[in-house]
Design an enzyme around this catalytic site. Sequence first.
Site, mmCIF file in Angstrom:
data_model
loop_
_atom_site.group_PDB
_atom_site.id
_atom_site.type_symbol
_atom_site.label_atom_id
_atom_site.label_comp_id
_atom_site.label_asym_id
_atom_site.label_seq_id
_atom_site.Cartn_x
_atom_site.Cartn_y
_atom_site.Cartn_z
ATOM 1 N N THR A 103 -35.855 82.376 61.379
ATOM 2 C CA THR A 103 -35.154 81.116 61.156
ATOM 3 C C THR A 103 -34.967 80.848 59.647
ATOM 4 O O THR A 103 -35.527 79.893 59.109
ATOM 5 C CB THR A 103 -35.945 79.943 61.781
ATOM 6 O OG1 THR A 103 -37.285 79.943 61.213
ATOM 7 C CG2 THR A 103 -36.043 80.047 63.284
ATOM 8 N N ASP A 160 -38.133 85.696 58.237
ATOM 9 C CA ASP A 160 -38.535 85.179 59.555
ATOM 10 C C ASP A 160 -37.248 85.017 60.349
ATOM 11 O O ASP A 160 -36.166 85.252 59.806
ATOM 12 C CB ASP A 160 -39.389 83.892 59.463
ATOM 13 C CG ASP A 160 -38.600 82.636 59.078
ATOM 14 O OD1 ASP A 160 -37.352 82.710 58.942
ATOM 15 O OD2 ASP A 160 -39.230 81.582 58.911
ATOM 16 N N HIS A 174 -38.702 82.673 39.439
ATOM 17 C CA HIS A 174 -38.416 83.700 38.421
ATOM 18 C C HIS A 174 -38.269 83.129 37.020
ATOM 19 O O HIS A 174 -38.486 83.833 36.044
ATOM 20 C CB HIS A 174 -37.164 84.493 38.816
ATOM 21 C CG HIS A 174 -37.454 85.579 39.795
ATOM 22 N ND1 HIS A 174 -37.177 86.903 39.558
ATOM 23 C CD2 HIS A 174 -38.036 85.529 41.020
ATOM 24 C CE1 HIS A 174 -37.561 87.631 40.605
ATOM 25 N NE2 HIS A 174 -38.075 86.821 41.501
ATOM 26 N N ASP A 175 -37.870 81.854 36.912
ATOM 27 C CA ASP A 175 -37.807 81.289 35.565
ATOM 28 C C ASP A 175 -39.209 80.924 35.067
ATOM 29 O O ASP A 175 -39.478 81.036 33.869
ATOM 30 C CB ASP A 175 -36.902 80.045 35.513
ATOM 31 C CG ASP A 175 -36.579 79.655 34.063
ATOM 32 O OD1 ASP A 175 -36.232 80.573 33.285
ATOM 33 O OD2 ASP A 175 -36.678 78.472 33.712
ATOM 34 N N SER A 201 -34.996 80.627 30.457
ATOM 35 C CA SER A 201 -34.565 81.925 29.934
ATOM 36 C C SER A 201 -33.938 82.817 31.010
ATOM 37 O O SER A 201 -33.267 83.791 30.680
ATOM 38 C CB SER A 201 -35.698 82.634 29.189
ATOM 39 O OG SER A 201 -36.804 82.803 30.018
ATOM 40 N N HIS A 253 -40.754 81.832 51.536
ATOM 41 C CA HIS A 253 -40.110 82.964 52.218
ATOM 42 C C HIS A 253 -39.669 82.597 53.638
ATOM 43 O O HIS A 253 -39.091 83.418 54.326
ATOM 44 C CB HIS A 253 -41.032 84.192 52.194
ATOM 45 C CG HIS A 253 -41.146 84.811 50.829
ATOM 46 N ND1 HIS A 253 -42.154 85.677 50.462
ATOM 47 C CD2 HIS A 253 -40.344 84.690 49.732
ATOM 48 C CE1 HIS A 253 -41.978 86.048 49.194
ATOM 49 N NE2 HIS A 253 -40.896 85.464 48.725
ATOM 50 N N ASP A 312 -39.739 75.962 57.960
ATOM 51 C CA ASP A 312 -40.730 75.844 59.031
ATOM 52 C C ASP A 312 -41.854 76.863 58.833
ATOM 53 O O ASP A 312 -41.853 77.599 57.848
ATOM 54 C CB ASP A 312 -40.051 76.026 60.402
ATOM 55 C CG ASP A 312 -39.388 77.404 60.547
ATOM 56 O OD1 ASP A 312 -39.618 78.293 59.689
ATOM 57 O OD2 ASP A 312 -38.626 77.597 61.507
ATOM 58 N N ASP A 345 -38.661 77.880 31.104
ATOM 59 C CA ASP A 345 -37.991 77.643 29.822
ATOM 60 C C ASP A 345 -36.495 77.941 29.864
ATOM 61 O O ASP A 345 -35.839 77.990 28.821
ATOM 62 C CB ASP A 345 -38.650 78.500 28.726
ATOM 63 C CG ASP A 345 -38.521 79.995 29.011
ATOM 64 O OD1 ASP A 345 -37.949 80.361 30.062
ATOM 65 O OD2 ASP A 345 -38.995 80.788 28.185
HETATM 66 C C1 HEM Z 1 -46.217 85.997 45.555
HETATM 67 C C2 HEM Z 1 -45.325 86.593 44.917
HETATM 68 C C3 HEM Z 1 -43.929 86.855 45.370
HETATM 69 C C4 HEM Z 1 -43.357 88.070 45.581
HETATM 70 C C5 HEM Z 1 -44.020 89.410 45.406
HETATM 71 C C6 HEM Z 1 -41.991 87.826 45.996
HETATM 72 C C7 HEM Z 1 -41.076 88.814 46.252
HETATM 73 C C8 HEM Z 1 -39.790 88.618 46.710
HETATM 74 C C9 HEM Z 1 -38.835 89.660 46.952
HETATM 75 C C10 HEM Z 1 -39.063 91.138 46.735
HETATM 76 C C11 HEM Z 1 -37.705 89.070 47.441
HETATM 77 C C12 HEM Z 1 -36.436 89.755 47.931
HETATM 78 C C13 HEM Z 1 -35.445 90.036 46.856
HETATM 79 C C14 HEM Z 1 -34.339 90.888 47.441
HETATM 80 O O1 HEM Z 1 -34.580 92.062 47.686
HETATM 81 O O2 HEM Z 1 -33.237 90.368 47.683
HETATM 82 C C15 HEM Z 1 -37.971 87.641 47.505
HETATM 83 C C16 HEM Z 1 -37.071 86.722 47.972
HETATM 84 C C17 HEM Z 1 -37.287 85.369 47.914
HETATM 85 N N1 HEM Z 1 -38.361 84.732 47.348
HETATM 86 FE FE1 HEM Z 1 -40.095 85.601 46.784
HETATM 87 N N2 HEM Z 1 -41.774 86.484 46.070
HETATM 88 C C18 HEM Z 1 -42.915 85.850 45.696
HETATM 89 C C19 HEM Z 1 -43.088 84.480 45.562
HETATM 90 C C20 HEM Z 1 -42.099 83.559 45.759
HETATM 91 C C21 HEM Z 1 -42.207 82.154 45.409
HETATM 92 C C22 HEM Z 1 -43.415 81.526 44.738
HETATM 93 C C23 HEM Z 1 -41.032 81.573 45.767
HETATM 94 C C24 HEM Z 1 -40.587 80.156 45.625
HETATM 95 C C25 HEM Z 1 -41.374 79.120 45.679
HETATM 96 C C26 HEM Z 1 -40.211 82.599 46.379
HETATM 97 C C27 HEM Z 1 -38.983 82.393 46.946
HETATM 98 C C28 HEM Z 1 -38.165 83.382 47.447
HETATM 99 C C29 HEM Z 1 -36.923 83.125 48.150
HETATM 100 C C30 HEM Z 1 -36.369 81.765 48.523
HETATM 101 C C31 HEM Z 1 -36.357 84.378 48.426
HETATM 102 C C32 HEM Z 1 -35.044 84.649 49.160
HETATM 103 C C33 HEM Z 1 -33.892 84.859 48.245
HETATM 104 C C34 HEM Z 1 -32.626 85.187 49.019
HETATM 105 O O3 HEM Z 1 -32.585 85.088 50.249
HETATM 106 O O4 HEM Z 1 -31.650 85.532 48.346
HETATM 107 N N3 HEM Z 1 -40.879 83.789 46.330
HETATM 108 N N4 HEM Z 1 -39.234 87.393 47.035
#
Ligand code: HEM
Length: 287
Positions: free
Chosen positions: A198, A196, A63-64, A75, A178, A203, A73
């Site tokens: 786990t 998932d 997000h940053d 922000s 994810h 993994d 940056d």
């Molecule tokens: C391809 C585009 C992506 C979309 C559309 C997306 C979307 C989302 C959404 C909607 C959530 C859930 C937020 C919530 O409702 O609590 C999420 C969680 C998460 N995303 Fe993504 N994401 C993307 C790419 C990424 C990337 C590139 C990373 C890191 C390298 C990432 C890491 C994570 C992690 C670790 C969580 C879990 C956060 C938590 O458990 O609190 N995501 N993502």
Amino acid sequence: MHLNTALAWSSIAATVAYASTLLPRQTTCPPVWSQITQELSGAFEGGKGCEQIARAAIRAAFHDCFPGPGFCDGSLLTNNEIDWPVSRGMEDIVALLQDKVARYGVGNADMIQFAAAHAIRSCTDGPQSRIKIGRTDSHTQGIQADIPQASFTADTLLASFAARGLDHTDLTALIGAHTCANQFFEDESQSGASLDTTPGTWDITFYQQVAEQSAPFTFQSDVSISRHRDTAAIFGGFAGNVTLWEEKFVPAMEKMGMLGVTDVDMIDCTSALPHQPVVTPPEETQE
Ligand code: HEM
Ligand SMILES: *[C@@H]1O[C@H](CO)[C@@H](O)[C@H](O)[C@H]1NC(C)=O
């Protein structure tokens, strides 16, 4: 003769330029990052791999870095981007990292990327990526619409990633983060559902369960990437081979963490990350 003179002169010129334009150049990682790493370890590592706050730290790196104009940056910490609806769920990690920045005097953008690299390491079997320090913080709010959403199609996501120099493999590998994720706001009736079975472990269960549609919760965006003609084979490859995924994830994460950053005089702080994979202590049993 002429050649030798020219060479001698150019090396003198280079030395003079170096001496006059650069302050004594720091080449080793400032010790403050080792102190920060100790504190992060306390916050991130639970008994069963990465905790909720660690997962939010991994997401915060994405997000940053995605919103222009500044990209990575800082922000997210400095310009109230945490108030955007798409930022919900990262309030605690943002507060924690703001506190570290204030106490240790490090940069916001660096703090976010360092914490993400550490957080990935704190997940069971989490790999180590290389982390460089020296990003420039910005005090301009980024563009909220640059944050990809779970309703986006693979075509839209591929275009958004490509615009940032991230290719099909990078996109497909990065969403593998994810594997350590829960969702809270995509569908609030299933708040806390993991992506998932786990979520504390780094993994390929995520790839397998998206493909089989057997995960507790799956984003439309991830399904779309698993089926798109340009990414389906890559996705399937990761679902069958954890080594292959890590081989692609680590450089993609490093690349994402450098968006908008000029790699001049950056210092490698990989050595300040936890050296050993986080060893999960056996849970104490009291009888
Ligand atoms: C391809 C585009 C992506 C979309 C559309 C997306 C979307 C989302 C959404 C909607 C959530 C859930 C937020 C919530 O409702 O609590 C999420 C969680 C998460 N995303 Fe993504 N994401 C993307 C790419 C990424 C990337 C590139 C990373 C890191 C390298 C990432 C890491 C994570 C992690 C670790 C969580 C879990 C956060 C938590 O458990 O609190 N995501 N993502
Ligand atoms: C898995 O990927 C690694 C790294 O690319 C490769 O060396 C290995 O042969 C692959 N394993 C299988 C079973 O395909």
